[in-house]
Design a protein around this motif. Structure first.
Motif, PDB file in Angstrom:
ATOM      1  N   ASP A  27       0.838  -1.205   0.000  1.00 31.37           N
ATOM      2  CA  ASP A  27       0.000   0.000   0.000  1.00 31.37           C
ATOM      3  C   ASP A  27       0.874   1.256   0.000  1.00 31.37           C
ATOM      4  O   ASP A  27       0.749   2.120   0.862  1.00 31.37           O
ATOM      5  CB  ASP A  27      -0.951  -0.001   1.195  1.00 31.37           C
ATOM      6  CG  ASP A  27      -1.947  -1.156   1.129  1.00 31.37           C
ATOM      7  OD1 ASP A  27      -2.405  -1.481   0.025  1.00 31.37           O
ATOM      8  OD2 ASP A  27      -2.247  -1.734   2.187  1.00 31.37           O
ATOM      9  N   SER A  28       1.732   1.339  -0.970  1.00 25.00           N
ATOM     10  CA  SER A  28       2.777   2.362  -0.976  1.00 25.00           C
ATOM     11  C   SER A  28       2.964   2.961  -2.363  1.00 25.00           C
ATOM     12  O   SER A  28       2.637   2.344  -3.381  1.00 25.00           O
ATOM     13  CB  SER A  28       4.117   1.759  -0.528  1.00 25.00           C
ATOM     14  OG  SER A  28       4.051   1.210   0.763  1.00 25.00           O
ATOM     15  N   ASP A  46       3.163   6.305   2.156  1.00 23.54           N
ATOM     16  CA  ASP A  46       1.897   5.580   2.268  1.00 23.54           C
ATOM     17  C   ASP A  46       1.002   5.955   1.101  1.00 23.54           C
ATOM     18  O   ASP A  46       0.931   7.132   0.711  1.00 23.54           O
ATOM     19  CB  ASP A  46       1.186   5.920   3.575  1.00 23.54           C
ATOM     20  CG  ASP A  46       1.869   5.319   4.789  1.00 23.54           C
ATOM     21  OD1 ASP A  46       2.605   4.328   4.631  1.00 23.54           O
ATOM     22  OD2 ASP A  46       1.674   5.849   5.900  1.00 23.54           O
ATOM     23  N   THR A 342       8.244   5.240   8.891  1.00 20.52           N
ATOM     24  CA  THR A 342       7.101   4.371   9.181  1.00 20.52           C
ATOM     25  C   THR A 342       7.253   3.745  10.551  1.00 20.52           C
ATOM     26  O   THR A 342       6.292   3.675  11.325  1.00 20.52           O
ATOM     27  CB  THR A 342       6.974   3.282   8.104  1.00 20.52           C
ATOM     28  OG1 THR A 342       6.818   3.903   6.824  1.00 20.52           O
ATOM     29  CG2 THR A 342       5.771   2.386   8.373  1.00 20.52           C
TER      30      THR A 342
END
Length: 383
Positions: A27-28, A46, A342
């Protein structure tokens, strides 16, 4: 050491991304800056949430704002003249219906911003659960991920982690070790005072543990104490761990520790003197000392920061919950300083759960939310 990987085409480039990032993104959005034909590192973001706000109700940036921020970071890398884009979005293949890959508006904004900033776009790819596609040829059939070759071998690299969140779990030192540190901390607090705003002064006793008094005396030379802790980051004694918990819950002393670990014991001496002077007279901390905390200054020794991170992760695991706020915020800073934003956010979440009003955690979160990276992150890419 500079990692060099060779990619002859899109599939080879996708194989190289887990090597460049250290993990398989999920999901990047991953941006790979290039200098001519060579990569200059990797930047991961993200994938922006769909809709006007995220799960917490915070307004989401527009695709144009996202692209401007992301490409602004790329442009900070000296001599970057090219760019590859890879969007990792599992579960959104859109291949059965013949539609193009997902988030085309976002990728379109990135492509426009790249061109506006004078960057040559090398690839713009979508990676789904089982296939990858080219954004610039959306009607072409998807390519199975099975056709992507294995990541290229790199000396000293054991292989990519499963995703960007891997490695945030704290070690499990065991009940005996945590109880030993808890008792040591109580003894030390009888000499030095409470470790953190959520701790109360222990009940007075007739006898003070002499090991607590010895440890308190060691803190008279704080930089030497902090430096010696790096010699055995995974096996601090109970009283050494307790002292570090106490230090990291004192903002001025925590700052000294972080500055020293990001530089040298000599800088630690200067940082301690500056903090004492600031407390006594209100004089500002010199820029070349305090600036380290916001990512300014010479490039740190990343191995040294990694040792400090190992030390602090174990220290957090050993600390009583109500004394974890300061240590967790320090772990978050070290993660941010080593390019793991992150991870830093994960630790900040935990720190603010323990201590919601922790100012350092609030400031660091604001820095990360603004997409700010340490200056040395770009100098690393340039080396």
């Amino acid at each position: 050491m500079t990692t060099i990987v060779h990619a002859a085409g899109a599939a080879e480039l996708l194989a190289a991304i887990p090597v460049l990032t250290g993990f398989t993104p999920r999901d990047s959005v991953v941006l790979l800056p290039f200098r001519r034909s060579r990569t200059a590192g990797a930047l991961r973001f993200d994938l922006p949430p769909a809709g006007d706000s995220d799960a917490g109700g915070v307004p989401s940036p527009t695709v144009e704002q996202f692209a401007a921020t992301a490409l602004g970071l790329v442009r900070r890398i000296p001599e970057a003249d090219g760019l590859a884009i890879a969007v990792y979005a599992d579960g959104t293949e859109q291949t059965a219906t013949g539609e193009g890959p997902p988030v085309p508006d976002l990728v379109g904004a990135l492509l426009r911003e790249a061109v506006a900033r004078g960057l040559h776009v090398i690839e713009a790819l979508h990676v789904g659960a089982s296939a990858w596609r080219d954004y610039r040829d959306p009607l072409a059939p998807p390519h199975p991920l099975a056709e992507v070759p294995a990541p290229p071998p790199v000396p000293g690299f054991a292989g990519p982690a499963p995703d960007q969140f891997s490695g945030t779990d704290l070690p499990e030192p065991g009940l005996f070790a945590t109880e030993s540190v808890g008792r040591a901390l109580i003894s030390l607090e009888r000499v030095l005072g409470p470790a953190g705003p959520r701790r109360t002064l222990p009940t007075a006793v007739d006898r003070v543990d002499p090991r607590a008094q010895e440890t308190a005396a060691l803190l008279d030379d704080l930089p030497s104490f902090l430096e010696e802790l790096l010699d055995a980051p995974e096996t601090p004694s109970p009283f050494a761990a307790a002292a570090l918990i106490w230090i990291l819950n004192r903002p001025a002393l925590r700052d000294v520790a972080l500055v020293q670990w990001a530089s040298s014991i000599e800088h630690g001496d200067r940082a301690l003197a500056a903090q004492l002077c600031h407390t006594a007279t209100g004089r500002e901390v010199p820029v070349d000392v305090g600036g380290i905390l916001i990512g300014h200054g010479p490039r740190p020794d990343l191995d040294r920061l990694g040792v400090a991170l190992t030390l602090l992760r174990r220290t957090v695991a050993l600390a009583p919950r109500q004394a974890r706020g300061g240590p967790l915020a320090a772990v978050a800073w070290l993660s941010w300083a080593t390019g793991r934003s992150t991870h830093a956010v994960r630790y900040l979440d935990q720190a603010q759960e323990v201590e919601p009003g922790l100012t350092f955690a609030q400031l660091l979160r604001a820095v990360i939310d603004a997409g700010v990276l340490p200056d040395w992150a770009f100098r690393t890419a340039a080396s």
